[in-house]
Design an enzyme around this catalytic site. Structure first.
Site, PDB file in Angstrom:
ATOM      1  CE  LYS A   1      -3.913  -2.288   2.237  1.00 34.37           C
ATOM      2  NZ  LYS A   1      -4.574  -2.683   3.497  1.00 34.37           N
TER       3      LYS A   1
ATOM      4  CD  GLN B   1      -3.629  -4.498   6.615  1.00 33.90           C
ATOM      5  OE1 GLN B   1      -3.786  -3.433   6.029  1.00 33.90           O
ATOM      6  NE2 GLN B   1      -3.961  -5.656   6.073  1.00 33.90           N
TER       7      GLN B   1
ATOM      8  CG  ASP C   1      -9.801  -0.151   5.327  1.00 35.83           C
ATOM      9  OD1 ASP C   1      -9.510  -0.569   4.201  1.00 35.83           O
ATOM     10  OD2 ASP C   1      -9.116  -0.362   6.348  1.00 35.83           O
TER      11      ASP C   1
HETATM   12  N1  GUN Z   1      -6.825  -6.825   6.177  1.00 33.49           N
HETATM   13  C1  GUN Z   1      -7.110  -7.525   5.052  1.00 33.49           C
HETATM   14  N2  GUN Z   1      -7.717  -6.726   4.152  1.00 33.49           N
HETATM   15  C2  GUN Z   1      -7.809  -5.507   4.728  1.00 33.49           C
HETATM   16  C3  GUN Z   1      -8.335  -4.256   4.296  1.00 33.49           C
HETATM   17  O1  GUN Z   1      -8.854  -4.100   3.192  1.00 33.49           O
HETATM   18  N3  GUN Z   1      -8.228  -3.226   5.183  1.00 33.49           N
HETATM   19  C4  GUN Z   1      -7.677  -3.379   6.406  1.00 33.49           C
HETATM   20  N4  GUN Z   1      -7.638  -2.321   7.202  1.00 33.49           N
HETATM   21  N5  GUN Z   1      -7.189  -4.524   6.843  1.00 33.49           N
HETATM   22  C5  GUN Z   1      -7.247  -5.579   5.998  1.00 33.49           C
END
Ligand code: GUN
Length: 291
Positions: A52, A96, A119
């Site tokens: 990311k 996350q 998100d």
């Molecule tokens: N863990 C797995 N996929 C995601 C996501 O799209 N966002 C977040 N914050 N954690 C994740």
């Protein structure tokens, strides 16, 4: 059979975002800024978050990676979130998941300012999505909708079977595909662990979205000719013969299902790369909506 190229589509979206960032910067304004909070040392989470951050750099965003130790308390994380909510140099951020077991995930998600919740996990954003109001759509379902749109896949009146009812994928994609619109208007069935005779359902599905996390779960005998397959499963399977010690595979038995499909997403290279592109898209939207 059309192989849906999520990597190429994601790159195209990132290029579009990069152009918009250039336009923002050329007006003398600061770049969009995304932060990611990572608690602990989970291997897969580290990989995702690293990716990311690199993608932010690629499109010209500012990015911050906030790493907190595994033993961080819930109160400490909530204090960090309060700080990020107040930070005017930050357009959006994510925490996350999964979080260490001693931290209440729900409490944390509720603490994130919905205006910075790129998100789209906050209940008010999820509610806005369900009500068809302008909001952040969670990255994975947003990415799936983009693939459907950019490949111009017909969803009108089609029977979609979604396998899995998670809050991050199954539930939101079932809502989005049943909504009114050019790439909605589908009749959606949400299948889950208590579903009876799943095969009877998938055999008559025009579109299958599988978000289960069980390698090879969807087999050729479960699908009809011409089916559209969206494989959201991403499972690491240990394999000593691979350089990394594992390989990544989806929910769908690709080799047997692909010849029957009209469109299919591969794993890796299908839905996965789209999620980061859509997170960036949400950050750009945050920048526009909040400034
Ligand atoms: N863990 C797995 N996929 C995601 C996501 O799209 N966002 C977040 N914050 N954690 C994740």
């Amino acid at each position: 059979m059309v192989l849906i190229d999520g990597k190429a589509t994601a790159n195209q979206i990132k290029n579009e975002i990069a152009e918009e960032v250039k336009a923002i910067k050329s007006k003398g304004e600061r770049a969009p800024h995304l932060a990611a909070v990572l608690v602990g040392n989970d291997g897969a989470s580290l990989t995702y978050v690293g990716s990311k951050v690199r993608s932010c750099e690629k499109v010209g965003f500012d990015s911050s990676l906030i790493r907190l130790p595994e033993e961080t308390t819930e109160a400490e994380l909530l204090a960090k979130i309060a700080e990020l909510n107040q930070d005017d140099t930050l357009d959006g951020y994510i925490v996350q998941l999964p979080l260490p077991k001693h931290i209440d995930e729900e409490k944390v998600l509720l603490a994130i300012d919905p205006k910075k919740d790129v998100d789209g996990f906050h209940p008010s954003n999820f509610g806005r999505m369900a009500l068809e109001l302008e909001t952040f759509i969670p990255a994975t379902p947003f990415g799936i909708m983009q693939l459907i749109e950019r490949y111009d896949i017909d969803t009108q009146g089609k029977h979609v079977v979604v396998i899995g009812r998670s809050h991050i994928v199954g539930r939101p994609i079932s809502i989005l595909m049943s909504q009114k619109g050019a790439y909605g208007n589908a009749t959606v069935t949400v299948a889950h662990s208590r579903t009876k005779d799943l095969k009877a359902l998938t055999q008559q599905a025009d579109i299958i979205v599988s978000a289960l996390g069980v390698p090879g779960f969807v087999t050729a005998e479960m699908v009809k000719d011409g089916v559209v397959i969206i494989d959201v499963g991403i499972t690491r399977v240990e394999d000593a013969s691979k350089e990394k010690g594992y390989y990544i595979t989806g929910d769908v038995d690709f080799d047997s299902v692909a010849p029957k499909a009209s469109y299919i997403t591969p794993v890796p290279g299908g839905v996965g790369p789209m999620t980061i592109a859509m997170l960036l898209k949400n950050t750009l939207l945050a920048r526009k909506w909040n400034s």
